[in-house]
Write a protein that holds these residues in place. Structure first.
Motif, PDB file in Angstrom:
ATOM      1  N   VAL A 161     -67.337  19.536  -7.888  1.00 56.35           N
ATOM      2  CA  VAL A 161     -66.918  18.208  -7.462  1.00 56.35           C
ATOM      3  C   VAL A 161     -65.483  18.249  -6.952  1.00 56.35           C
ATOM      4  CG1 VAL A 161     -66.523  15.844  -8.277  1.00 56.35           C
ATOM      5  CG2 VAL A 161     -68.429  17.176  -9.199  1.00 56.35           C
ATOM      6  N   GLY A 162     -65.231  17.581  -5.847  1.00 52.75           N
ATOM      7  CA  GLY A 162     -63.876  17.492  -5.318  1.00 52.75           C
ATOM      8  C   GLY A 162     -63.368  16.053  -5.379  1.00 52.75           C
ATOM      9  N   LEU A 163     -62.128  15.915  -5.808  1.00 52.86           N
ATOM     10  CA  LEU A 163     -61.501  14.584  -5.825  1.00 52.86           C
ATOM     11  C   LEU A 163     -60.721  14.423  -4.529  1.00 52.86           C
ATOM     12  CD1 LEU A 163     -60.059  14.540  -9.460  1.00 52.86           C
ATOM     13  CD2 LEU A 163     -61.892  13.110  -8.562  1.00 52.86           C
ATOM     14  N   VAL A 164     -61.133  13.464  -3.745  1.00 54.33           N
ATOM     15  CA  VAL A 164     -60.552  13.308  -2.416  1.00 54.33           C
ATOM     16  C   VAL A 164     -59.960  11.911  -2.285  1.00 54.33           C
ATOM     17  CG1 VAL A 164     -61.178  13.158   0.027  1.00 54.33           C
ATOM     18  CG2 VAL A 164     -62.154  14.959  -1.379  1.00 54.33           C
ATOM     19  N   GLY A 165     -58.853  11.816  -1.573  1.00 54.74           N
ATOM     20  CA  GLY A 165     -58.263  10.493  -1.336  1.00 54.74           C
ATOM     21  C   GLY A 165     -56.869  10.610  -0.778  1.00 54.74           C
ATOM     22  N   LEU A 166     -56.273   9.476  -0.463  1.00 55.33           N
ATOM     23  CA  LEU A 166     -54.900   9.449   0.028  1.00 55.33           C
ATOM     24  C   LEU A 166     -53.961   9.928  -1.081  1.00 55.33           C
ATOM     25  CD1 LEU A 166     -54.866   5.926   1.714  1.00 55.33           C
ATOM     26  CD2 LEU A 166     -54.595   8.101   2.919  1.00 55.33           C
ATOM     27  N   PRO A 167     -52.734  10.250  -0.748  1.00 57.52           N
ATOM     28  CA  PRO A 167     -51.774  10.604  -1.793  1.00 57.52           C
ATOM     29  C   PRO A 167     -51.548   9.427  -2.745  1.00 57.52           C
ATOM     30  CG  PRO A 167     -50.926  11.203   0.384  1.00 57.52           C
ATOM     31  CD  PRO A 167     -52.161  10.393   0.606  1.00 57.52           C
ATOM     32  N   ASN A 168     -51.254   9.769  -3.989  1.00 57.35           N
ATOM     33  CA  ASN A 168     -50.811   8.777  -4.981  1.00 57.35           C
ATOM     34  C   ASN A 168     -51.882   7.803  -5.470  1.00 57.35           C
ATOM     35  OD1 ASN A 168     -48.345   8.707  -6.280  1.00 57.35           O
ATOM     36  ND2 ASN A 168     -47.735   6.783  -5.326  1.00 57.35           N
ATOM     37  N   VAL A 169     -53.155   8.096  -5.221  1.00 55.84           N
ATOM     38  CA  VAL A 169     -54.194   7.151  -5.648  1.00 55.84           C
ATOM     39  C   VAL A 169     -54.677   7.416  -7.075  1.00 55.84           C
ATOM     40  CG1 VAL A 169     -55.020   6.657  -3.313  1.00 55.84           C
ATOM     41  CG2 VAL A 169     -56.020   8.563  -4.594  1.00 55.84           C
ATOM     42  N   GLY A 170     -54.240   8.559  -7.654  1.00 56.02           N
ATOM     43  CA  GLY A 170     -54.601   8.832  -9.045  1.00 56.02           C
ATOM     44  C   GLY A 170     -55.586   9.970  -9.245  1.00 56.02           C
ATOM     45  N   LYS A 171     -55.679  10.903  -8.287  1.00 57.01           N
ATOM     46  CA  LYS A 171     -56.610  12.033  -8.404  1.00 57.01           C
ATOM     47  C   LYS A 171     -56.242  12.925  -9.598  1.00 57.01           C
ATOM     48  CE  LYS A 171     -55.576  13.266  -4.173  1.00 57.01           C
ATOM     49  NZ  LYS A 171     -54.697  12.127  -3.846  1.00 57.01           N
ATOM     50  N   SER A 172     -54.970  13.289  -9.652  1.00 58.80           N
ATOM     51  CA  SER A 172     -54.535  14.177 -10.738  1.00 58.80           C
ATOM     52  C   SER A 172     -54.624  13.470 -12.093  1.00 58.80           C
ATOM     53  CB  SER A 172     -53.106  14.658 -10.490  1.00 58.80           C
ATOM     54  OG  SER A 172     -53.046  15.358  -9.267  1.00 58.80           O
ATOM     55  N   THR A 173     -54.336  12.194 -12.086  1.00 60.06           N
ATOM     56  CA  THR A 173     -54.410  11.427 -13.344  1.00 60.06           C
ATOM     57  C   THR A 173     -55.837  11.458 -13.878  1.00 60.06           C
ATOM     58  OG1 THR A 173     -52.699   9.977 -12.462  1.00 60.06           O
ATOM     59  CG2 THR A 173     -53.878   9.198 -14.417  1.00 60.06           C
ATOM     60  N   LEU A 174     -56.814  11.299 -12.978  1.00 60.03           N
ATOM     61  CA  LEU A 174     -58.216  11.320 -13.413  1.00 60.03           C
ATOM     62  C   LEU A 174     -58.595  12.706 -13.931  1.00 60.03           C
ATOM     63  CD1 LEU A 174     -60.956   9.944 -13.719  1.00 60.03           C
ATOM     64  CD2 LEU A 174     -61.490  10.619 -11.370  1.00 60.03           C
ATOM     65  N   LEU A 175     -58.213  13.742 -13.204  1.00 60.23           N
ATOM     66  CA  LEU A 175     -58.565  15.100 -13.636  1.00 60.23           C
ATOM     67  C   LEU A 175     -57.969  15.398 -15.017  1.00 60.23           C
ATOM     68  CD1 LEU A 175     -59.976  17.803 -12.660  1.00 60.23           C
ATOM     69  CD2 LEU A 175     -57.651  18.619 -12.273  1.00 60.23           C
ATOM     70  N   ALA A 176     -56.717  15.010 -15.191  1.00 61.65           N
ATOM     71  CA  ALA A 176     -56.052  15.277 -16.470  1.00 61.65           C
ATOM     72  C   ALA A 176     -56.730  14.510 -17.604  1.00 61.65           C
ATOM     73  CB  ALA A 176     -54.582  14.870 -16.381  1.00 61.65           C
ATOM     74  N   ARG A 177     -57.193  13.330 -17.298  1.00 63.44           N
ATOM     75  CA  ARG A 177     -57.791  12.495 -18.342  1.00 63.44           C
ATOM     76  C   ARG A 177     -59.121  13.078 -18.822  1.00 63.44           C
ATOM     77  NH1 ARG A 177     -56.836   7.884 -20.665  1.00 63.44           N
ATOM     78  NH2 ARG A 177     -58.595   7.429 -22.021  1.00 63.44           N
ATOM     79  N   VAL A 178     -59.908  13.645 -17.909  1.00 62.57           N
ATOM     80  CA  VAL A 178     -61.276  14.020 -18.266  1.00 62.57           C
ATOM     81  C   VAL A 178     -61.486  15.525 -18.449  1.00 62.57           C
ATOM     82  CG1 VAL A 178     -62.212  11.982 -17.125  1.00 62.57           C
ATOM     83  CG2 VAL A 178     -62.020  14.124 -15.844  1.00 62.57           C
ATOM     84  N   SER A 179     -60.449  16.322 -18.284  1.00 59.94           N
ATOM     85  CA  SER A 179     -60.659  17.771 -18.403  1.00 59.94           C
ATOM     86  C   SER A 179     -59.514  18.419 -19.156  1.00 59.94           C
ATOM     87  CB  SER A 179     -60.772  18.397 -17.014  1.00 59.94           C
ATOM     88  OG  SER A 179     -59.496  18.495 -16.419  1.00 59.94           O
ATOM     89  N   ASN A 180     -59.608  19.730 -19.243  1.00 59.77           N
ATOM     90  CA  ASN A 180     -58.575  20.527 -19.901  1.00 59.77           C
ATOM     91  C   ASN A 180     -57.394  20.813 -18.963  1.00 59.77           C
ATOM     92  OD1 ASN A 180     -60.250  21.905 -18.186  1.00 59.77           O
ATOM     93  ND2 ASN A 180     -60.374  23.760 -19.442  1.00 59.77           N
ATOM     94  N   ALA A 181     -57.520  20.414 -17.691  1.00 56.34           N
ATOM     95  CA  ALA A 181     -56.462  20.734 -16.722  1.00 56.34           C
ATOM     96  C   ALA A 181     -55.217  19.891 -16.983  1.00 56.34           C
ATOM     97  CB  ALA A 181     -56.970  20.481 -15.307  1.00 56.34           C
ATOM     98  N   LYS A 182     -54.056  20.457 -16.593  1.00 55.90           N
ATOM     99  CA  LYS A 182     -52.802  19.727 -16.806  1.00 55.90           C
ATOM    100  C   LYS A 182     -52.021  19.632 -15.496  1.00 55.90           C
ATOM    101  CE  LYS A 182     -52.431  20.671 -21.687  1.00 55.90           C
ATOM    102  NZ  LYS A 182     -53.891  20.833 -21.692  1.00 55.90           N
ATOM    103  N   PRO A 183     -52.564  18.904 -14.543  1.00 57.01           N
ATOM    104  CA  PRO A 183     -51.865  18.804 -13.255  1.00 57.01           C
ATOM    105  C   PRO A 183     -50.637  17.923 -13.363  1.00 57.01           C
ATOM    106  CG  PRO A 183     -53.775  17.359 -13.276  1.00 57.01           C
ATOM    107  CD  PRO A 183     -53.795  18.101 -14.574  1.00 57.01           C
ATOM    108  N   LYS A 184     -49.719  18.126 -12.453  1.00 58.89           N
ATOM    109  CA  LYS A 184     -48.518  17.296 -12.431  1.00 58.89           C
ATOM    110  C   LYS A 184     -48.886  15.912 -11.880  1.00 58.89           C
ATOM    111  CE  LYS A 184     -43.839  17.253 -10.761  1.00 58.89           C
ATOM    112  NZ  LYS A 184     -43.056  17.449  -9.587  1.00 58.89           N
TER     113      LYS A 184
END
Ligand SMILES: Nc1nc2c(ncn2[C@@H]2O[C@H](COP(=O)(O)OP(=O)(O)OP(=O)(O)O)[C@@H](O)[C@H]2O)c(=O)[nH]1
Ligand SMILES: [Mg+2]
Length: 430
Positions: A161-184
């Protein structure tokens, strides 16, 4: 740093030369030929290593060479084969010919280990060249040349699955919330510059891998805002979660934003635009304007087109589970195959022989011999049977047409002088 591109040079090993030798036994004045064959040159091999997830090693070391085959020896001894070189790459590495950009191999799916460049074959020793008329062949075959290639390695993340969207819409926030990843995560555009991967564990499912792709902007398909670099990562995802800022915190219109991004996806690769998509209408916790119901507007626009819309808050977690279960269901309906890039470039057929087709002509004063050397001669001699009349005529024609004879004359060669080419010596007559 996440290195996902690297340019390297690889070269296989040259075949070992065949040996010219004659048996020496007591009471046997002229023994038969007993020169052994040369060993095979080492191959350049690519292998997937599960433990790797970047190409960083290839940024530090850029040249890779397999070992040359060893020459044959007397008493019919075969030369040792050259050692192969094995390049370990992360799964999902696409190997391209550097100049043309054509795909040689995509190290994903079933491609776990491949021989990229074969080493040269070893030359046959003079034992193979004895015939009824030529009992003492002074010729042995040179080893086949090495092959070389300049490669571009590109790592294309393999995520379901790829999270796609404009900058600043919350892609990294969603990934961090639901997975083990720790994106900035930060409140400015282009916080994410390299994809982050996270594993999503959902109760009762196999789970899936999700990639947080850097933000796309209008013109991305033409390369604006590093668009090509970013879009490349979406190529292998099977389902797209299209995130939009439903609260319009930057004063934008979510419906127009979704269209704008889809237009870029389509322009980059129409296949990507056709992949199943889910819209995640994010930041619902920040919707204060009850007059303009943006969620209803997004649903009205996209649900009739078969694109489900899920209102979520990546910050509070509202609606996120429903979204993920839906995505999981879509993946299960799709089956498991990964997009594997087709081969476009064939090193065996292309002119990738190492070294230019040059030759040198010189005079060796110690031996009082004229010496001709170079890969072109190598190749020519390897294919020609000099014992046959036709073969010898061809060889003479080659000497003339290649300009070698002219060079010899320039060096002052005279009738009866000796010429040496690899294992072969012959007398010169005009
Ligand atoms: N109120 C609210 N803010 C959010 C939500 N999700 C993300 N944000 C904020 O939006 C800003 C951008 O979030 P990121 O996750 O970095 O956005 P991104 O899409 O990864 O951005 P780029 O990497 O720049 O493309 C941050 O300040 C987040 O805290 C949400 O659900 N509600
Ligand atoms: Mg981000």
């Amino acid at each position: 740093m996440f290195a996902d591109r690297a340019k390297i040079y690889v070269k296989s090993g040259k075949g070992g030369d065949g040996c010219v030798s004659f048996r020496r036994e007591k009471y046997v004045p002229a023994g038969g030929p007993d020169g052994g064959d040369g060993g095979k040159g080492g191959d350049v091999i690519l292998e997937v290593d599960e433990g790797l997830n970047t190409l960083i090693d290839f940024r530090n070391t850029r040249k890779y060479k397999a070992e040359d085959g060893y020459p044959g020896d007397k008493k019919n001894c075969r030369g040792k084969d050259g050692r192969d070189i094995v390049l370990k790459v992360p799964q999902g590495t696409v190997v391209k010919e550097a100049e043309s950009g054509q795909v040689i191999v995509d190290m994903s799916g079933d491609n776990r280990r491949i021989v990229l460049l074969k080493g040269g074959r070893g030359g046959s020793g003079n034992q193979h060249y004895a015939t009824s008329t030529m009992q003492a062949p002074k010729y042995a075959q040179p080893g086949r040349p090495a092959k070389e290639l300049n490669l571009m390695l590109e790592l294309k993340v393999i995520a379901d699955v790829g999270l796609v969207g404009l900058p600043n819409v919350g892609k990294s926030t969603l990934l961090a919330r639901v997975s083990n990843a720790k994106p900035k995560i930060a409140n400015y555009h282009f916080t994410t510059l390299n994809p982050n991967l996270g594993v999503i564990d959902l109760d009762g499912t196999k789970g899936f891998v999700m990639a947080d792709i850097p933000g796309l902007i209008e013109g991305a398909s033409e390369g604006v805002g590093l668009g090509h670099e970013f879009l490349r990562h979406i190529e292998r995802t099977k389902v797209i979660i299209h995130i939009v800022d439903a609260a319009g915190t930057e004063g934008r219109d979510p419906v127009a934003d979704i269209y704008a991004i889809n237009k870029e996806l389509d322009a980059y690769n129409a296949d990507i635009a056709k992949r199943p998509q889910v819209i995640a209408a994010n930041k619902i916790d920040a919707i204060y304007d009850k007059e303009n119901d943006s969620i209803a507007a997004i649903k009205a626009e996209f649900e009739p087109k078969g694109i489900p819309v899920y209102p979520i808050s990546a910050v509070s977690g509202a609606g996120v589970r429903e979204l993920l279960y839906r995505v999981n269901e879509m993946l299960e309906n799709l089956g498991q195959e990964v997009t594997v890039f087709e081969r476009e470039y064939f090193p065996e057929q292309a002119g990738v022989q190492a070294e230019a087709e040059a030759y040198t002509v010189s005079y060796d004063a110690d031996a009082d011999e004229y010496v001709i050397a170079g890969p072109k001669i190598d190749k020519m001699l390897g294919y020609t049977n000099l014992d046959s009349e036709k073969g010898f005529a061809f060889f003479q024609k080659f000497l003339k047409e290649s300009g070698i004879l002219t060079k010899l004359e320039e060096l002052g060669i005279e009738d009866g002088d000796t010429v040496r080419m690899y294992g072969l010596t012959f007398d010169y007559y005009k």
